[in-house]
Design a protein around this motif. Structure first.
Motif, PDB file in Angstrom:
ATOM      1  N   LYS A 178       0.813  -1.216   0.000  1.00  0.00           N
ATOM      2  CA  LYS A 178       0.000   0.000   0.000  1.00  0.00           C
ATOM      3  C   LYS A 178       0.851   1.272   0.000  1.00  0.00           C
ATOM      4  N   LEU A 179       2.162   1.114   0.231  1.00  0.00           N
ATOM      5  CA  LEU A 179       3.064   2.260   0.234  1.00  0.00           C
ATOM      6  C   LEU A 179       4.110   2.113  -0.861  1.00  0.00           C
ATOM      7  N   LYS A 180       4.628   3.223  -1.326  1.00  0.00           N
ATOM      8  CA  LYS A 180       5.743   3.170  -2.258  1.00  0.00           C
ATOM      9  C   LYS A 180       6.992   2.707  -1.518  1.00  0.00           C
ATOM     10  N   LYS A 181       7.968   2.260  -2.272  1.00  0.00           N
ATOM     11  CA  LYS A 181       9.167   1.666  -1.692  1.00  0.00           C
ATOM     12  C   LYS A 181       9.855   2.590  -0.687  1.00  0.00           C
ATOM     13  N   GLY A 182      10.014   3.864  -1.037  1.00  0.00           N
ATOM     14  CA  GLY A 182      10.720   4.803  -0.164  1.00  0.00           C
ATOM     15  C   GLY A 182      10.064   4.974   1.198  1.00  0.00           C
ATOM     16  N   PRO A 183       8.789   5.377   1.234  1.00  0.00           N
ATOM     17  CA  PRO A 183       8.102   5.528   2.515  1.00  0.00           C
ATOM     18  C   PRO A 183       8.034   4.220   3.314  1.00  0.00           C
ATOM     19  N   ALA A 184       7.861   3.101   2.639  1.00  0.00           N
ATOM     20  CA  ALA A 184       7.794   1.809   3.330  1.00  0.00           C
ATOM     21  C   ALA A 184       9.111   1.515   4.029  1.00  0.00           C
ATOM     22  N   GLN A 185      10.215   1.686   3.310  1.00  0.00           N
ATOM     23  CA  GLN A 185      11.520   1.403   3.896  1.00  0.00           C
ATOM     24  C   GLN A 185      11.849   2.378   5.004  1.00  0.00           C
ATOM     25  N   SER A 186      11.409   3.620   4.867  1.00  0.00           N
ATOM     26  CA  SER A 186      11.635   4.624   5.903  1.00  0.00           C
ATOM     27  C   SER A 186      10.928   4.233   7.200  1.00  0.00           C
ATOM     28  N   THR A 187       9.696   3.733   7.065  1.00  0.00           N
ATOM     29  CA  THR A 187       8.942   3.291   8.240  1.00  0.00           C
ATOM     30  C   THR A 187       9.632   2.120   8.923  1.00  0.00           C
ATOM     31  N   VAL A 188      10.113   1.166   8.123  1.00  0.00           N
ATOM     32  CA  VAL A 188      10.814   0.000   8.667  1.00  0.00           C
ATOM     33  C   VAL A 188      12.053   0.429   9.445  1.00  0.00           C
ATOM     34  N   LEU A 189      12.864   1.278   8.856  1.00  0.00           N
ATOM     35  CA  LEU A 189      14.119   1.697   9.489  1.00  0.00           C
ATOM     36  C   LEU A 189      13.868   2.507  10.760  1.00  0.00           C
ATOM     37  N   LYS A 190      12.874   3.389  10.707  1.00  0.00           N
ATOM     38  CA  LYS A 190      12.550   4.217  11.866  1.00  0.00           C
ATOM     39  C   LYS A 190      12.081   3.356  13.034  1.00  0.00           C
ATOM     40  N   LEU A 191      11.172   2.420  12.758  1.00  0.00           N
ATOM     41  CA  LEU A 191      10.638   1.573  13.814  1.00  0.00           C
ATOM     42  C   LEU A 191      11.717   0.624  14.344  1.00  0.00           C
ATOM     43  N   ARG A 192      12.545   0.114  13.449  1.00  0.00           N
ATOM     44  CA  ARG A 192      13.630  -0.780  13.876  1.00  0.00           C
ATOM     45  C   ARG A 192      14.576  -0.054  14.832  1.00  0.00           C
ATOM     46  N   LYS A 193      14.891   1.186  14.542  1.00  0.00           N
ATOM     47  CA  LYS A 193      15.780   1.967  15.397  1.00  0.00           C
ATOM     48  C   LYS A 193      15.144   2.193  16.768  1.00  0.00           C
ATOM     49  N   GLU A 194      13.870   2.579  16.782  1.00  0.00           N
ATOM     50  CA  GLU A 194      13.173   2.863  18.039  1.00  0.00           C
ATOM     51  C   GLU A 194      13.061   1.615  18.915  1.00  0.00           C
ATOM     52  N   LEU A 195      12.698   0.496  18.315  1.00  0.00           N
ATOM     53  CA  LEU A 195      12.487  -0.723  19.096  1.00  0.00           C
ATOM     54  C   LEU A 195      13.801  -1.361  19.531  1.00  0.00           C
ATOM     55  N   THR A 196      14.828  -1.242  18.716  1.00  0.00           N
ATOM     56  CA  THR A 196      16.132  -1.779  19.101  1.00  0.00           C
ATOM     57  C   THR A 196      16.677  -1.036  20.309  1.00  0.00           C
ATOM     58  N   ALA A 197      16.415   0.254  20.379  1.00  0.00           N
ATOM     59  CA  ALA A 197      16.858   1.045  21.530  1.00  0.00           C
ATOM     60  C   ALA A 197      16.197   0.553  22.812  1.00  0.00           C
ATOM     61  N   LEU A 198      14.995   0.008  22.681  1.00  0.00           N
ATOM     62  CA  LEU A 198      14.255  -0.472  23.842  1.00  0.00           C
ATOM     63  C   LEU A 198      14.501  -1.946  24.143  1.00  0.00           C
ATOM     64  N   LEU A 199      14.567  -2.761  23.083  1.00  0.00           N
ATOM     65  CA  LEU A 199      14.608  -4.214  23.258  1.00  0.00           C
ATOM     66  C   LEU A 199      15.935  -4.859  22.861  1.00  0.00           C
ATOM     67  N   GLY A 200      16.845  -4.084  22.292  1.00  0.00           N
ATOM     68  CA  GLY A 200      18.128  -4.651  21.892  1.00  0.00           C
ATOM     69  C   GLY A 200      17.987  -5.641  20.752  1.00  0.00           C
ATOM     70  N   ASP A 201      18.808  -6.703  20.776  1.00  0.00           N
ATOM     71  CA  ASP A 201      18.796  -7.645  19.663  1.00  0.00           C
ATOM     72  C   ASP A 201      17.699  -8.702  19.781  1.00  0.00           C
ATOM     73  N   SER A 202      16.772  -8.523  20.721  1.00  0.00           N
ATOM     74  CA  SER A 202      15.659  -9.472  20.840  1.00  0.00           C
ATOM     75  C   SER A 202      14.465  -9.062  19.988  1.00  0.00           C
ATOM     76  N   VAL A 203      14.624  -7.983  19.206  1.00  0.00           N
ATOM     77  CA  VAL A 203      13.546  -7.535  18.335  1.00  0.00           C
ATOM     78  C   VAL A 203      14.034  -7.472  16.895  1.00  0.00           C
ATOM     79  N   SER A 204      13.146  -7.769  15.960  1.00  0.00           N
ATOM     80  CA  SER A 204      13.427  -7.631  14.536  1.00  0.00           C
ATOM     81  C   SER A 204      12.186  -7.073  13.863  1.00  0.00           C
ATOM     82  N   VAL A 205      12.389  -6.394  12.742  1.00  0.00           N
ATOM     83  CA  VAL A 205      11.294  -5.718  12.037  1.00  0.00           C
ATOM     84  C   VAL A 205      11.424  -5.998  10.548  1.00  0.00           C
TER      85      VAL A 205
END
Length: 222
Positions: A154-181
């Motif tokens: 439903k999203l173009k490649k750029g916005p989709a990848q941006s969402t993935v990277l942003k969320l991965r950064k936020e969750l990794t800061a909280l959960l470390g290497d026990s989270v993947s996106v």
């Protein structure tokens, strides 16, 4: 590398049983991975795509309709995927939300064979209230978390990848290497190999002789 004596065939998944509370669940043994998500996030479609069975997990145009914990056995009877009820939909009565909340919390806290949680979110609307609750729970208990950002088509490649990277950064800061996106599209059948690899790591982790240290995860879909 040591021989891995089990191969999971997700297309062999079949319905085992349903439970409305923890005491009705199958024996707490073997290994299972639970899928959780808001009712309209595409959870059933993701499970159906994973197993290549369009009728395995029930899909409905009425979010919140499925109110039970549904267990599906894989080709090895001791391995299961679990479809947790949909939560957080505005039209569901408050009493039903409270009931779901109670039994979800009990399942997540007391189910000893739970190896990880796949949290399904619509890539266009990530981290709603229920999603944050699940993330916080995983942070508290240490249960591994894999975030599946569905409807990536439903999203173009750029916005989709941006969402993935942003969320991965936020969750990794909280959960470390026990989270993947990862991004995922049931419609385009993209991201299935990445999801299967994550589930294999969890479900086969404690099998005798299993060693995933040399396996290479498939590339995420572009």
């Amino acid at each position: 590398m040591p021989h891995i004596n089990k191969t999971i065939h997700y297309n062999a998944a079949h319905f085992l049983t349903s439970a409305s509370k923890l005491s009705q669940c199958p024996p707490d043994e073997g290994a299972e991975v639970a899928f959780a998500g808001r009712s309209n996030a595409g959870k059933s479609s993701a499970i159906n795509a994973l197993t290549n069975n369009s009728k395995l997990a029930r899909t409905s145009k009425t979010p919140g309709r499925t109110q039970l914990i549904n267990f599906f056995t894989l080709n090895h009877e001791s391995l299961r995927i679990v479809d947790l009820p949909g939560y957080g939909y505005a039209k569901v009565p408050v009493a039903m939300k409270v009931h779901w909340q109670k039994h979800l919390d009990q399942y997540l806290q007391e189910r000893m064979c739970l190896r990880g949680v796949v949290l399904v979110m619509d890539i266009r609307h990530p981290m709603k209230e229920f999603d944050q609750m699940m993330v916080d729970w995983c942070a508290t208990t240490g249960v591994p978390l894999h975030v599946l950002l569905t409807k990536a088509d439903k999203l173009k490649k750029g916005p989709a990848q941006s969402t993935v990277l942003k969320l991965r950064k936020e969750l990794t800061a909280l959960l470390g290497d026990s989270v993947s996106v990862q991004p995922f599209s049931a419609l385009k059948r993209s991201g299935i190999d990445v999801l299967q690899h994550r589930l294999n790591d969890w479900l086969l982790a404690e099998e005798e002789g299993a060693d995933h240290s040399e396996t290479v995860a498939p590339s995420e879909p572009e």
